[in-house]
Scaffold this motif. Structure first.
Motif, PDB file in Angstrom:
ATOM      1  N   MET A   1       0.821  -1.191   0.000  1.00 40.56           N
ATOM      2  CA  MET A   1       0.000   0.000   0.000  1.00 40.56           C
ATOM      3  C   MET A   1       0.870   1.262   0.000  1.00 40.56           C
ATOM      4  SD  MET A   1      -3.069   1.072   0.144  1.00 40.56           S
ATOM      5  CE  MET A   1      -4.040   2.400   0.637  1.00 40.56           C
ATOM      6  N   LEU A   2       1.896   1.276   0.815  1.00 37.28           N
ATOM      7  CA  LEU A   2       2.789   2.423   0.893  1.00 37.28           C
ATOM      8  C   LEU A   2       3.548   2.627  -0.413  1.00 37.28           C
ATOM      9  CD1 LEU A   2       3.577   4.578   2.912  1.00 37.28           C
ATOM     10  CD2 LEU A   2       5.417   3.106   3.698  1.00 37.28           C
ATOM     11  N   VAL A   3       3.876   1.544  -1.072  1.00 40.05           N
ATOM     12  CA  VAL A   3       4.574   1.605  -2.351  1.00 40.05           C
ATOM     13  C   VAL A   3       3.685   2.256  -3.410  1.00 40.05           C
ATOM     14  CG1 VAL A   3       5.579   0.219  -4.207  1.00 40.05           C
ATOM     15  CG2 VAL A   3       6.006  -0.386  -1.824  1.00 40.05           C
ATOM     16  N   ILE A   4       2.425   1.938  -3.420  1.00 42.56           N
ATOM     17  CA  ILE A   4       1.483   2.516  -4.384  1.00 42.56           C
ATOM     18  C   ILE A   4       1.351   4.025  -4.150  1.00 42.56           C
ATOM     19  CG2 ILE A   4      -0.926   2.557  -5.131  1.00 42.56           C
ATOM     20  CD1 ILE A   4      -0.988  -0.451  -4.529  1.00 42.56           C
ATOM     21  N   ILE A   5       1.247   4.428  -2.922  1.00 40.51           N
ATOM     22  CA  ILE A   5       1.144   5.854  -2.593  1.00 40.51           C
ATOM     23  C   ILE A   5       2.424   6.578  -2.989  1.00 40.51           C
ATOM     24  CG2 ILE A   5       0.957   7.512  -0.705  1.00 40.51           C
ATOM     25  CD1 ILE A   5      -0.925   5.520   0.681  1.00 40.51           C
ATOM     26  N   PHE A   6       3.568   5.981  -2.676  1.00 41.53           N
ATOM     27  CA  PHE A   6       4.850   6.576  -3.050  1.00 41.53           C
ATOM     28  C   PHE A   6       4.937   6.723  -4.567  1.00 41.53           C
ATOM     29  CE2 PHE A   6       9.303   6.213  -4.320  1.00 41.53           C
ATOM     30  CZ  PHE A   6       9.842   7.279  -3.610  1.00 41.53           C
ATOM     31  N   PHE A   7       4.567   5.676  -5.288  1.00 46.82           N
ATOM     32  CA  PHE A   7       4.609   5.713  -6.754  1.00 46.82           C
ATOM     33  C   PHE A   7       3.664   6.786  -7.298  1.00 46.82           C
ATOM     34  CE2 PHE A   7       3.054   4.360 -10.927  1.00 46.82           C
ATOM     35  CZ  PHE A   7       4.261   4.292 -11.606  1.00 46.82           C
ATOM     36  N   ALA A   8       2.464   6.879  -6.743  1.00 46.93           N
ATOM     37  CA  ALA A   8       1.465   7.822  -7.230  1.00 46.93           C
ATOM     38  C   ALA A   8       1.893   9.269  -7.014  1.00 46.93           C
ATOM     39  CB  ALA A   8       0.125   7.562  -6.551  1.00 46.93           C
ATOM     40  N   PHE A   9       2.540   9.552  -5.897  1.00 46.31           N
ATOM     41  CA  PHE A   9       2.878  10.938  -5.579  1.00 46.31           C
ATOM     42  C   PHE A   9       4.245  11.393  -6.098  1.00 46.31           C
ATOM     43  CE2 PHE A   9      -0.508  10.502  -2.441  1.00 46.31           C
ATOM     44  CZ  PHE A   9      -1.160  11.715  -2.632  1.00 46.31           C
ATOM     45  N   PHE A  10       5.179  10.494  -6.292  1.00 48.89           N
ATOM     46  CA  PHE A  10       6.536  10.926  -6.596  1.00 48.89           C
ATOM     47  C   PHE A  10       7.113  10.393  -7.907  1.00 48.89           C
ATOM     48  CE2 PHE A  10       6.161  11.186  -1.971  1.00 48.89           C
ATOM     49  CZ  PHE A  10       6.456  12.524  -1.801  1.00 48.89           C
TER      50      PHE A  10
END
Length: 78
Positions: A1-10
């Motif tokens: 989940m954290l990886v998806i958020i990181f990918f989406a924002f950065f």
């Protein structure tokens, strides 16, 4: 989940840094829109004045196109 958020924002094409760049561009374009709207209103007022007064047309022609009457001399000072 954290990886998806990181990918989406950065990392993705529409990352947070691109978003800030887009927002700055939008603000710049909105200020240009405001400038040109104001300029359009000023030009409309000038046009209305020129259409209603022959003396204003003569003044405009003299100032912008350096036109003159036959018995006049025009000196251009820069």
């Amino acid at each position: 989940m954290l990886v998806i958020i990181f990918f989406a924002f950065f990392i993705s094409d529409s990352n947070i840094f691109a978003r800030f760049g887009y927002d700055a561009k939008i603000m710049e374009l909105n200020s240009q829109i405001d400038y040109y709207r104001e300029k359009t209103e000023q030009d409309k007022e000038k046009l209305k004045l020129l259409e209603s007064d022959k003396d204003q047309i003569e003044k405009f022609a003299r100032e912008n196109y350096l036109l003159k009457k036959d018995d006049e001399d025009v000196f251009v000072v820069e």
